[in-house]
Design an enzyme around this catalytic site. Sequence first.
Site, PDB file in Angstrom:
ATOM      1  N   LYS A   1      73.140  -1.827 -22.233  1.00 10.84           N
ATOM      2  CA  LYS A   1      73.803  -3.033 -23.096  1.00 10.84           C
ATOM      3  C   LYS A   1      75.172  -2.951 -23.675  1.00 10.84           C
ATOM      4  CE  LYS A   1      69.000  -4.352 -24.135  1.00 10.84           C
ATOM      5  NZ  LYS A   1      67.820  -3.939 -24.918  1.00 10.84           N
TER       6      LYS A   1
ATOM      7  N   ASP B   1      67.669 -11.266 -29.336  1.00  8.77           N
ATOM      8  CA  ASP B   1      66.440 -10.867 -28.765  1.00  8.77           C
ATOM      9  C   ASP B   1      65.467 -12.160 -28.805  1.00  8.77           C
ATOM     10  OD1 ASP B   1      65.738  -8.979 -27.146  1.00  8.77           O
ATOM     11  OD2 ASP B   1      64.877  -7.791 -28.826  1.00  8.77           O
TER      12      ASP B   1
ATOM     13  N   GLN C   1      66.355  -1.910 -30.553  1.00  7.48           N
ATOM     14  CA  GLN C   1      65.577  -1.492 -29.677  1.00  7.48           C
ATOM     15  C   GLN C   1      64.125  -1.243 -29.735  1.00  7.48           C
ATOM     16  OE1 GLN C   1      67.319  -1.657 -26.356  1.00  7.48           O
ATOM     17  NE2 GLN C   1      65.245  -1.298 -25.501  1.00  7.48           N
TER      18      GLN C   1
END
Length: 294
Positions: A54, A121, A98
């Site tokens: 990422k 997200d 994460q």
Amino acid sequence: MTARIIDGKAIAADLRARVAGEVARVKRDHGLTPGLAVVLVGNDPASEVYVRSKHKQAQAAGMGSFEHKLPADVAQDDLLALIAELNRDPAVHGILVQLPLPKTLHTETIINAIDPAKDVDGLHPNNAGRLAGGFAALAPCTPLGCIILSKSVHASLEGLNAIVIGRSNLVGRPLLQLLLNENATVTIAHSRSRELAKLCAQADLIYAAVGRPEMVRGDWIKPGATVIDVGINRLPTADGKTRLVGDVAFTEAAKVAGAITPVPGGVGQMTVACLLVNTLRAACAIAGLVKPAV
Ligand code: NDP
């Protein structure tokens, strides 16, 4: 029949290039550098690989990229304090924590602390609710990638019968909503569904997001259907290593389907590319600019 292989790698590369073009444009025209902050708690090897990827891809697209690594035993209040700081930071437009988090942390509390405008997200209840209501929202990256891959085969998904196998908040549920937005007719299946093979046989589009190696068999698939395999399963090999397989028995399925994503090289490639899309969109929305062209 031999299915066309949907090249997620090439489609993701094209998407990343288009994001980079838009990033360059908003920098030039508006002095805006979209910024992504990724928070990693602990040192799970798979999570570390994802976070590195990422970071690298955000930088390659010309974005600001901020990595925050915290120890596995971090106190929940310290993590919440970091999120509050990122919520306030004008250089940060996207915040991704994460997952999975260590068991000592309450994932829902952490996700809910992220400013919904920066929730790239797409897991904050504001975004999930807006998506379910058919309103503009930041949607989770993997389902966004699934839609783009499907549209590389079908110009329009309108009226197509789709089945989504799996109902997680990360993949199955938001994918259902995105497919509805595309005017597909959607069935959603899960561990309690009956006669899954029969349900699949009706579908023009099959999305497998289960986490069970090669569960979807070739003879479940309607000839010519498009199969999008979200699953990532690591199986041990004879030489002590691991190999990746999806939730679809690829060799069998490729003989029946019209188009199919491989694992690896399919959906996985799209997830980070769509994270860049969400970060760019979030940055433009926060700055009051029109929605970017990607
Ligand atoms: P979850 O474990 O959160 O959800 C799995 C879903 O599958 C659940 O809804 C479960 O049903 C359903 N399920 C389990 N067994 C069966 C069965 N026998 N028949 C039908 N449905 C079943 O997983 P995720 O959604 O997070 O991930 C799914 C897969 O996708 C995993 O392999 C994961 O690694 C992969 N993944 C890949 C990504 C990528 O970038 N390519 C990103 C995210 C995930 P129930 O709700 O009833 O328990």
